[in-house]
Motif scaffolding. Structure first.
Motif, PDB file in Angstrom:
ATOM      1  N   ASP A 107      57.203  42.524  44.287  1.00  0.00           N
ATOM      2  CA  ASP A 107      58.030  41.406  44.284  1.00  0.00           C
ATOM      3  C   ASP A 107      57.401  40.034  44.867  1.00  0.00           C
ATOM      4  OD1 ASP A 107      60.119  39.364  44.074  1.00  0.00           O
ATOM      5  OD2 ASP A 107      61.677  40.599  44.447  1.00  0.00           O
ATOM      6  N   PRO A 108      56.971  39.042  44.092  1.00  0.00           N
ATOM      7  CA  PRO A 108      56.239  37.829  44.822  1.00  0.00           C
ATOM      8  C   PRO A 108      56.997  37.438  45.886  1.00  0.00           C
ATOM      9  CG  PRO A 108      56.103  37.689  42.355  1.00  0.00           C
ATOM     10  CD  PRO A 108      57.025  38.883  42.488  1.00  0.00           C
ATOM     11  N   ALA A 109      58.544  37.302  45.914  1.00  0.00           N
ATOM     12  CA  ALA A 109      59.233  36.888  46.961  1.00  0.00           C
ATOM     13  C   ALA A 109      58.992  37.673  48.256  1.00  0.00           C
ATOM     14  CB  ALA A 109      60.697  37.106  46.692  1.00  0.00           C
ATOM     15  N   VAL A 110      58.710  38.996  48.215  1.00  0.00           N
ATOM     16  CA  VAL A 110      58.468  39.792  49.375  1.00  0.00           C
ATOM     17  C   VAL A 110      57.032  39.335  50.013  1.00  0.00           C
ATOM     18  CG1 VAL A 110      57.939  42.065  50.418  1.00  0.00           C
ATOM     19  CG2 VAL A 110      59.509  41.652  48.629  1.00  0.00           C
ATOM     20  N   THR A 111      56.085  39.090  49.178  1.00  0.00           N
ATOM     21  CA  THR A 111      54.730  38.732  49.758  1.00  0.00           C
ATOM     22  C   THR A 111      54.945  37.100  50.149  1.00  0.00           C
ATOM     23  OG1 THR A 111      54.040  37.877  47.458  1.00  0.00           O
ATOM     24  CG2 THR A 111      53.440  40.097  48.103  1.00  0.00           C
ATOM     25  N   ASP A 112      55.533  36.459  49.808  1.00  0.00           N
ATOM     26  CA  ASP A 112      55.646  34.928  49.863  1.00  0.00           C
ATOM     27  C   ASP A 112      56.591  35.086  51.464  1.00  0.00           C
ATOM     28  OD1 ASP A 112      54.526  33.967  47.778  1.00  0.00           O
ATOM     29  OD2 ASP A 112      56.567  33.472  46.714  1.00  0.00           O
ATOM     30  N   ALA A 113      57.511  36.055  51.647  1.00  0.00           N
ATOM     31  CA  ALA A 113      58.160  35.876  52.797  1.00  0.00           C
ATOM     32  C   ALA A 113      57.085  36.494  53.921  1.00  0.00           C
ATOM     33  CB  ALA A 113      59.357  36.838  52.865  1.00  0.00           C
ATOM     34  N   ALA A 114      56.301  37.426  53.496  1.00  0.00           N
ATOM     35  CA  ALA A 114      55.286  37.841  54.511  1.00  0.00           C
ATOM     36  C   ALA A 114      54.495  36.781  54.913  1.00  0.00           C
ATOM     37  CB  ALA A 114      54.494  38.881  54.050  1.00  0.00           C
ATOM     38  N   LYS A 115      53.885  35.721  54.065  1.00  0.00           N
ATOM     39  CA  LYS A 115      53.130  35.002  54.214  1.00  0.00           C
ATOM     40  C   LYS A 115      53.654  33.690  55.109  1.00  0.00           C
ATOM     41  CE  LYS A 115      50.361  35.296  49.929  1.00  0.00           C
ATOM     42  NZ  LYS A 115      50.006  34.916  48.640  1.00  0.00           N
ATOM     43  N   MET A 119      51.561  35.971  58.132  1.00  0.00           N
ATOM     44  CA  MET A 119      50.333  37.066  57.845  1.00  0.00           C
ATOM     45  C   MET A 119      49.499  36.500  56.950  1.00  0.00           C
ATOM     46  SD  MET A 119      52.579  40.499  56.792  1.00  0.00           S
ATOM     47  CE  MET A 119      53.553  41.580  58.041  1.00  0.00           C
ATOM     48  N   ASN A 120      48.149  36.815  57.166  1.00  0.00           N
ATOM     49  CA  ASN A 120      47.041  36.361  56.372  1.00  0.00           C
ATOM     50  C   ASN A 120      46.967  37.482  55.454  1.00  0.00           C
ATOM     51  OD1 ASN A 120      45.872  38.677  57.326  1.00  0.00           O
ATOM     52  ND2 ASN A 120      44.544  37.908  58.847  1.00  0.00           N
ATOM     53  N   ARG A 121      46.130  37.238  54.234  1.00  0.00           N
ATOM     54  CA  ARG A 121      45.962  37.681  53.039  1.00  0.00           C
ATOM     55  C   ARG A 121      45.599  39.393  53.172  1.00  0.00           C
ATOM     56  NH1 ARG A 121      47.239  40.117  49.480  1.00  0.00           N
ATOM     57  NH2 ARG A 121      46.215  40.535  47.608  1.00  0.00           N
ATOM     58  N   PHE A 122      44.737  39.817  54.212  1.00  0.00           N
ATOM     59  CA  PHE A 122      44.417  41.175  54.400  1.00  0.00           C
ATOM     60  C   PHE A 122      45.850  41.771  55.083  1.00  0.00           C
ATOM     61  CE2 PHE A 122      43.178  44.406  57.411  1.00  0.00           C
ATOM     62  CZ  PHE A 122      42.418  45.324  56.261  1.00  0.00           C
ATOM     63  N   GLY A 123      46.583  41.079  55.934  1.00  0.00           N
ATOM     64  CA  GLY A 123      47.914  41.691  56.448  1.00  0.00           C
ATOM     65  C   GLY A 123      48.834  41.919  55.409  1.00  0.00           C
ATOM     66  N   VAL A 128      52.117  45.107  53.376  1.00  0.00           N
ATOM     67  CA  VAL A 128      53.126  44.941  52.555  1.00  0.00           C
ATOM     68  C   VAL A 128      53.062  45.568  51.132  1.00  0.00           C
ATOM     69  CG1 VAL A 128      54.579  43.201  51.585  1.00  0.00           C
ATOM     70  CG2 VAL A 128      53.884  42.933  53.718  1.00  0.00           C
ATOM     71  N   GLU A 129      52.053  45.020  50.577  1.00  0.00           N
ATOM     72  CA  GLU A 129      51.601  45.434  49.264  1.00  0.00           C
ATOM     73  C   GLU A 129      51.277  46.890  49.108  1.00  0.00           C
ATOM     74  OE1 GLU A 129      50.188  41.479  46.862  1.00  0.00           O
ATOM     75  OE2 GLU A 129      48.886  42.195  48.420  1.00  0.00           O
ATOM     76  N   LEU A 130      50.291  47.280  49.853  1.00  0.00           N
ATOM     77  CA  LEU A 130      49.848  48.784  49.717  1.00  0.00           C
ATOM     78  C   LEU A 130      50.995  49.571  50.165  1.00  0.00           C
ATOM     79  CD1 LEU A 130      46.190  48.955  50.954  1.00  0.00           C
ATOM     80  CD2 LEU A 130      47.117  49.323  48.689  1.00  0.00           C
ATOM     81  N   ARG A 131      51.806  49.333  51.186  1.00  0.00           N
ATOM     82  CA  ARG A 131      52.988  50.206  51.486  1.00  0.00           C
ATOM     83  C   ARG A 131      54.154  50.323  50.153  1.00  0.00           C
ATOM     84  NH1 ARG A 131      54.799  49.440  57.865  1.00  0.00           N
ATOM     85  NH2 ARG A 131      52.616  49.721  58.613  1.00  0.00           N
TER      86      ARG A 131
END
Length: 215
Positions: A107-115, A119-123, A128-131
């Motif tokens: 979900d893009p909302a999850v990655t946006d929240a992490a950013k 969090m940087n792109r690698f983080g 998040v994404e790989l998990r």
């Protein structure tokens, strides 16, 4: 001599061949997982790249395993190499495809929240994404492992390790004493090992995948 007596009489040899068979398949699956996940990470944001990677992996899978092994023998000789290389390339399709699907489905909302929390792109990718994609990746590895269990039998043609040598030897000696027992011992052994490995995947999923996101 019946099959049970045959297996009991040759248990040490059969158990060694079974261990080599499992070891070959597991190592090939792990190597394919590393390669496949890296490919998936590289292309999942690009529809064209994802389509090309999936199409290439699918094309490789259409090559008959017996033919691919035969083509590799003049290049790398007999033994482990012409056995492991086909296993790795055949395992790529389900792993690459599931990695792409898993990462693209976050979900893009999850990655946006992490950013948003710094969090940087690698983080974002690793934490998040790989998990979140892990259930799909694990499912791809599970499919690949089951597929490789059978393909590894054919690797005996190139003098590869595993129970395939029992199957091939039994078939080439068809009609002689214990030939059928030998082929059956190898075949049934592969089926049993495949079921055991599938059970191990179930346990891995139970301990590594949250219940709400299991696939």
């Amino acid at each position: 001599m019946n099959l049970f007596d045959y297996v009991a009489d040759r248990w040490s040899r059969l158990s060694l061949q079974a261990w080599l068979h499992v070891s070959e398949v597991v190592q090939a699956t792990v190597l394919a997982a590393v390669i496949g996940v890296l490919i998936g990470i590289a292309v999942y944001r690009s529809p064209v790249g994802s389509a090309l990677a999936t199409a290439l992996a699918s094309t490789i899978l259409t090559i008959p395993s017996f033919a691919l092994i035969g083509l590799l023998i003049p290049l790398v000789g007999l033994g482990v190499a012409p056995s492991v290389i086909p296993l790795v390339v055949y395992a790529l399709l389900p792993i690459v495809r599931n990695t792409i699907v898993g990462l693209a489905g976050v979900d893009p909302a999850v990655t946006d929240a992490a950013k948003g929390i710094g969090m940087n792109r690698f983080g974002v990718l690793t934490r998040v994404e790989l998990r979140l994609a892990w259930p799909a990746i694990l499912a791809g590895m599970r499919v690949a492992t089951q597929m490789l269990m059978g393909i590894a039998v054919i690797a005996a043609y190139a003098k590869g390790p595993g129970l395939g040598s029992e199957v091939f030897s039994g078939l080439t000696r068809a009609g002689s004493a214990n030939a059928t027992n030998q082929a059956l011992a190898g075949t049934i052994g592969v089926v049993i090992l495949a079921l055991i490995l599938d059970g191990i995947y179930v346990l891995i999923a139970r301990f590594t995948v949250p219940r709400g996101v299991r696939v």
